[in-house]
Design an enzyme around this catalytic site. Sequence first.
Site, PDB file in Angstrom:
ATOM      1  N   SER A 173       0.904  -0.994  -0.005  1.00  0.00           N
ATOM      2  CA  SER A 173      -0.336  -0.093   0.040  1.00  0.00           C
ATOM      3  C   SER A 173       0.863   1.149   0.022  1.00  0.00           C
ATOM      4  CB  SER A 173      -0.900  -0.063   1.117  1.00  0.00           C
ATOM      5  OG  SER A 173      -1.396   1.189   1.480  1.00  0.00           O
TER       6      SER A 173
ATOM      7  N   TYR B 169      -2.119  -0.903  10.630  1.00  0.00           N
ATOM      8  CA  TYR B 169      -2.179  -1.061   9.186  1.00  0.00           C
ATOM      9  C   TYR B 169      -0.603  -0.638   8.514  1.00  0.00           C
ATOM     10  CZ  TYR B 169      -3.677  -1.048   4.376  1.00  0.00           C
ATOM     11  OH  TYR B 169      -3.730  -0.945   3.155  1.00  0.00           O
TER      12      TYR B 169
END
Length: 280
Positions: free
Chosen positions: A138, A151
Amino acid sequence: MAPIALVTGSSQGIGKATALHLAREGYDIVLTARHADRLSEAAQEIEAMGRRAVPIPADMRDMNDVHSLVHQAIGHFGYLDLLVNNAGIYSAGPVDGYSLEDWHDVLDLNLWGYIHAIHAVLPYMLQRGQGMIVNISSISGQVPVPYLVPYTTSKFAVHGMTEALRTELAPKGIHVCGIYPNLIHSDFMERAKFVGPDAAGRREQLEAVLKAPVVEKPEDVARAIVDAVKHRKAEVMVGSAQLSKAAYKVIPGPMQWMFRQAFKERGKDEQRQPEGIVGQ
């Protein structure tokens, strides 16, 4: 013989889009996720293209599940050319709102799920002296984002693992690629985890953002993955992720301030101004 790809989290979203795009490129697909019914539907779509598809339900957090998955895949096809690590969970909230169980929920899937898959697949690739591993990280794996600490931790770890694997495995005929999308308009919200006193508000805020027409789609990531596989790319920043990375490199202070404004609890005032702006 057709190339064989194992795509994790392939019952929906980025994983399913990637499996379909790879099938169009001539790959036969091993599909895996926890929902058997959705996997079967995806397999039927691939078979309608004239490609072979084997749906094998598995929980990537469970090492035994993953080794059974790979054993079945090898037993069916005899080999694997490509592993696409995709299964994951999005999570947001203030770091002090996360219990250790919450941390494990994120890291056990986003990081250990990838490790389990690589650990199970790698011996077969090394035996053949060829193969490719694609790890979907990501932009949060290269740009630190507040209020997404677990995350972001998982995605930075995936980024580091990808870089180290590529360096070690390249001489052995195995190529490793990292894919870095920005926020993607997919169905990940149904399993997203929000913590803290404003968890409901964070969910509503993100749902509103995802409705913006500029937000990229799973197909955008899938096309980037197929292109990376074709050209054996080392790293791909998908769409707007390129801009986010470039901006953070040039103006990290203001970008950090902007992220805090975007992800903080509603109604909270940010007292400090962005570094690099104050006094200028």
